[in-house]
Design a protein around this motif. Structure first.
Motif, PDB file in Angstrom:
ATOM      1  N   ASN A  86      33.771  37.195  46.067  1.00  0.00           N
ATOM      2  CA  ASN A  86      33.580  38.245  47.273  1.00  0.00           C
ATOM      3  C   ASN A  86      34.405  39.471  47.051  1.00  0.00           C
ATOM      4  N   LYS A  87      35.155  39.621  45.990  1.00  0.00           N
ATOM      5  CA  LYS A  87      35.731  40.854  45.505  1.00  0.00           C
ATOM      6  C   LYS A  87      34.973  41.468  44.348  1.00  0.00           C
ATOM      7  N   THR A  88      34.754  40.537  43.292  1.00  0.00           N
ATOM      8  CA  THR A  88      34.006  41.051  42.221  1.00  0.00           C
ATOM      9  C   THR A  88      32.797  40.158  42.139  1.00  0.00           C
ATOM     10  N   SER A  89      31.662  40.729  42.193  1.00  0.00           N
ATOM     11  CA  SER A  89      30.455  39.687  42.079  1.00  0.00           C
ATOM     12  C   SER A  89      30.164  39.099  40.853  1.00  0.00           C
ATOM     13  N   PRO A  90      29.668  38.015  40.715  1.00  0.00           N
ATOM     14  CA  PRO A  90      29.425  37.320  39.372  1.00  0.00           C
ATOM     15  C   PRO A  90      28.759  38.411  38.423  1.00  0.00           C
ATOM     16  N   TYR A  91      27.745  39.117  38.987  1.00  0.00           N
ATOM     17  CA  TYR A  91      27.259  40.071  37.996  1.00  0.00           C
ATOM     18  C   TYR A  91      27.906  41.245  37.515  1.00  0.00           C
ATOM     19  N   ASP A  92      28.815  41.924  38.669  1.00  0.00           N
ATOM     20  CA  ASP A  92      29.981  42.526  37.968  1.00  0.00           C
ATOM     21  C   ASP A  92      30.817  42.119  37.088  1.00  0.00           C
ATOM     22  N   PHE A  93      31.220  40.951  37.404  1.00  0.00           N
ATOM     23  CA  PHE A  93      32.056  40.115  36.352  1.00  0.00           C
ATOM     24  C   PHE A  93      31.744  40.194  34.774  1.00  0.00           C
ATOM     25  N   TYR A  94      30.272  39.689  34.793  1.00  0.00           N
ATOM     26  CA  TYR A  94      29.335  39.523  33.552  1.00  0.00           C
ATOM     27  C   TYR A  94      29.388  40.817  33.109  1.00  0.00           C
ATOM     28  N   GLN A  95      29.097  41.907  33.708  1.00  0.00           N
ATOM     29  CA  GLN A  95      29.023  43.405  33.076  1.00  0.00           C
ATOM     30  C   GLN A  95      30.188  43.773  32.691  1.00  0.00           C
ATOM     31  N   TYR A  96      31.322  43.465  33.269  1.00  0.00           N
ATOM     32  CA  TYR A  96      32.671  43.888  32.667  1.00  0.00           C
ATOM     33  C   TYR A  96      32.912  43.311  31.240  1.00  0.00           C
ATOM     34  N   TRP A  97      32.575  42.257  30.969  1.00  0.00           N
ATOM     35  CA  TRP A  97      32.749  41.713  29.806  1.00  0.00           C
ATOM     36  C   TRP A  97      31.558  42.115  28.810  1.00  0.00           C
ATOM     37  N   ARG A  98      30.550  42.311  29.287  1.00  0.00           N
ATOM     38  CA  ARG A  98      29.251  42.749  28.674  1.00  0.00           C
ATOM     39  C   ARG A  98      29.554  44.154  28.004  1.00  0.00           C
ATOM     40  N   ASN A  99      30.420  44.918  28.703  1.00  0.00           N
ATOM     41  CA  ASN A  99      30.786  46.196  28.350  1.00  0.00           C
ATOM     42  C   ASN A  99      32.008  46.618  27.512  1.00  0.00           C
ATOM     43  N   VAL A 100      32.740  45.551  27.046  1.00  0.00           N
ATOM     44  CA  VAL A 100      34.025  45.708  26.513  1.00  0.00           C
ATOM     45  C   VAL A 100      33.885  46.378  25.123  1.00  0.00           C
ATOM     46  N   ASP A 101      34.650  47.073  24.712  1.00  0.00           N
ATOM     47  CA  ASP A 101      34.837  47.598  23.484  1.00  0.00           C
ATOM     48  C   ASP A 101      34.369  47.009  22.269  1.00  0.00           C
ATOM     49  N   ASP A 102      33.690  47.613  21.024  1.00  0.00           N
ATOM     50  CA  ASP A 102      33.300  46.799  19.932  1.00  0.00           C
ATOM     51  C   ASP A 102      34.510  46.242  19.342  1.00  0.00           C
ATOM     52  N   ALA A 103      35.285  46.952  19.359  1.00  0.00           N
ATOM     53  CA  ALA A 103      36.658  46.472  18.595  1.00  0.00           C
ATOM     54  C   ALA A 103      37.301  45.442  19.240  1.00  0.00           C
ATOM     55  N   ASP A 104      37.203  45.032  20.519  1.00  0.00           N
ATOM     56  CA  ASP A 104      37.592  43.992  21.092  1.00  0.00           C
ATOM     57  C   ASP A 104      36.853  42.922  21.523  1.00  0.00           C
ATOM     58  N   VAL A 105      35.604  42.786  21.107  1.00  0.00           N
ATOM     59  CA  VAL A 105      34.652  41.536  21.516  1.00  0.00           C
ATOM     60  C   VAL A 105      34.955  40.490  20.818  1.00  0.00           C
ATOM     61  N   LEU A 106      35.385  40.506  19.545  1.00  0.00           N
ATOM     62  CA  LEU A 106      35.529  39.076  18.790  1.00  0.00           C
ATOM     63  C   LEU A 106      36.930  38.741  19.005  1.00  0.00           C
ATOM     64  N   LYS A 107      37.760  39.622  19.200  1.00  0.00           N
ATOM     65  CA  LYS A 107      39.102  39.350  19.689  1.00  0.00           C
ATOM     66  C   LYS A 107      38.989  38.423  20.846  1.00  0.00           C
ATOM     67  N   CYS A 108      38.273  38.959  21.903  1.00  0.00           N
ATOM     68  CA  CYS A 108      38.252  38.372  23.487  1.00  0.00           C
ATOM     69  C   CYS A 108      37.585  37.067  23.242  1.00  0.00           C
ATOM     70  N   ILE A 109      36.487  36.924  22.361  1.00  0.00           N
ATOM     71  CA  ILE A 109      35.772  35.563  22.096  1.00  0.00           C
ATOM     72  C   ILE A 109      36.858  34.573  21.557  1.00  0.00           C
ATOM     73  N   ARG A 110      37.533  34.969  20.615  1.00  0.00           N
ATOM     74  CA  ARG A 110      38.480  34.097  19.914  1.00  0.00           C
ATOM     75  C   ARG A 110      39.518  33.635  21.066  1.00  0.00           C
ATOM     76  N   MET A 111      40.111  34.556  21.862  1.00  0.00           N
ATOM     77  CA  MET A 111      41.188  34.140  22.651  1.00  0.00           C
ATOM     78  C   MET A 111      40.766  33.341  23.866  1.00  0.00           C
ATOM     79  N   LEU A 112      39.539  33.715  24.539  1.00  0.00           N
ATOM     80  CA  LEU A 112      39.037  33.589  25.923  1.00  0.00           C
ATOM     81  C   LEU A 112      38.360  32.402  26.111  1.00  0.00           C
ATOM     82  N   THR A 113      37.556  32.273  24.948  1.00  0.00           N
ATOM     83  CA  THR A 113      36.421  31.241  25.093  1.00  0.00           C
ATOM     84  C   THR A 113      37.067  30.018  24.515  1.00  0.00           C
TER      85      THR A 113
END
Length: 406
Positions: free
Chosen positions: A241-268
């Motif tokens: 109700n505060k951040t829609s699932p779409y906006d949540f998805y878009q937030y992670w879809r738009n992370v910096d190139d330098a951070d994406v693999l680091k985030c996948i490793r840490m968070l998934t």
């Protein structure tokens, strides 16, 4: 591979005390550990994500999490990483926030007999007698050592209240209490909590003897993770109700190139072998990695169905630039218009695409805003009400789309 080594390989461990003993306890499912959450809002945000994922990983390995809600420490406020004093909250607000936290945490960890527990430090801190606390606990603390702690040093020039100065003692007492009453033998926290955590471990040893086993460990990016929870338009919440699932998805879809693999490793929870194969990905492959990250985390927080819808909507919008029933939407009201018009800056702020008029002005001046297919060049431009009678798509940058309607 043991769970401890996996945490290391995922880049989650920064500092520990008694590493070999910690490794043995975690790998054998013998740790009863706590992580604290201050109830400063009625929803967790992505800055809490790493801690929640860590609790889930450790519980899956047989360890027992304790989610400590800071209903008591929240009455004081943690000075760590802050330049000003946190505003006071009422007891009712803190309790409401605590209730909201538990509902969200249940998506990550399993509560129940012999499983995870949620406790509120208000249950013991609010009943403390001040004189007894000074004699029993205060005597174990050196003011000189406390002032050397980074969380206090940062605030000394601008002013540190005596109220906040007590936070370290209260947090240390939490670990002492949990150790005695819940069998909690380990604490986790971010780099900004290291001093507070060390004092908690030391308090247990001073009060219960050197043989008392209390372990301390920090997460590599938990402090940075708190910053992760903030975007230009505000916080990215786990509450749909505060951040829609779409906006949540878009937030992670738009992370910096330098951070994406680091985030996948840490968070998934994808296997490390699969993630390691992505290490050489470049260009378009990084976009694919971002889609994987966004989908996995959206499914974790909001469920597979919402993740599928968010992914389909994002692909549809990205390919066609057109409308979608899943596109985030803001409904404008009569109060938003003056003489049947609304300023473009007001519109961007209203839709959550900018945090302020100043930020919205910079977006327009940078050529990053289109409304109903027309690029906006003048920050003073007014838009007639009729623009919003049909679907009005607002585009920010290359990847962010938003719908405004009446």
């Amino acid at each position: 591979m043991g769970i401890y080594q996996e945490l290391v390989d995922r880049g989650l461990i920064a500092q520990v005390t008694n590493e070999q003993e910690i490794k043995t306890m975690i790998d054998n499912g013998k740790a009863t550990f706590y992580i604290g959450f201050d109830p400063t809002a009625d929803s967790l945000h992505v800055g809490h994500f790493m801690a929640l994922c860590l609790m889930k990983r450790l519980q899956m390995a047989g360890n027992k999490p304790i989610a400590l809600i800071g209903g008591g420490t929240g009455m004081v406020g943690d000075p760590s990483g802050r330049t000003d004093m946190r505003s006071m909250m009422t007891v009712e607000t803190i309790q409401h926030n605590c209730d909201c936290f538990k509902k969200q945490m249940e998506r990550f960890i399993e509560f129940g007999e012999g499983k995870a527990q949620m406790v509120n430090n208000a249950d013991w801190l609010m009943n403390l007698n001040y004189i007894e606390l000074l004699r029993d606990v205060g005597s174990c603390f050196s003011v000189n050592n406390m002032l050397r702690a980074e969380c206090y040093k940062q605030r000394m020039e601008k002013g540190l209240s005596f109220l906040e100065f007590n936070y370290m003692i209260m947090q240390s007492y939490d670990f002492y209490y949990l150790f005695q009453h819940y069998g909690c033998n380990m604490q986790f926290g971010g780099n900004d909590q290291w001093s507070n955590m060390l004092f908690g471990t030391e308090l247990i040893r001073r009060k219960l003897g050197k043989d008392a086993h209390a372990m301390t460990i920090t997460l590599l990016l938990n402090s940075e993770g708190k910053k992760m929870g903030k975007t230009a338009a505000g916080a990215v919440w786990l509450d749909p109700n505060k951040t829609s699932p779409y906006d949540f998805y878009q937030y992670w879809r738009n992370v910096d190139d330098a951070d994406v693999l680091k985030c996948i490793r840490m968070l998934t929870f994808l296997p490390l072998e699969q993630i390691n194969e992505m290490d050489g990905w470049e260009g378009a492959q990084l976009n694919r990695a971002k889609e994987i990250l966004a989908y996995e985390l959206t499914a974790l927080v909001h469920g597979k169905e919402e993740a599928d819808k968010a992914q389909d909507a994002a692909k549809s919008i990205f390919v066609s630039g057109g409308s979608s029933e899943n596109m985030p939407t803001t409904k404008l009201t009569d109060a938003d218009f003056i003489n049947e018009e609304i300023g473009v800056l007001t519109l961007l702020v209203k839709c959550g695409l900018a945090a302020s008029n100043g930020e919205a002005r910079k977006l327009v001046q940078g050529g990053g805003v289109s409304v109903a297919g027309d690029k906006i060049a003048d920050p003073k431009q007014m838009l007639n009400r009729s623009v919003f009678e049909n679907e009005c798509i607002i585009k920010k940058g290359k990847k962010t789309f938003h719908k405004a309607t009446l």
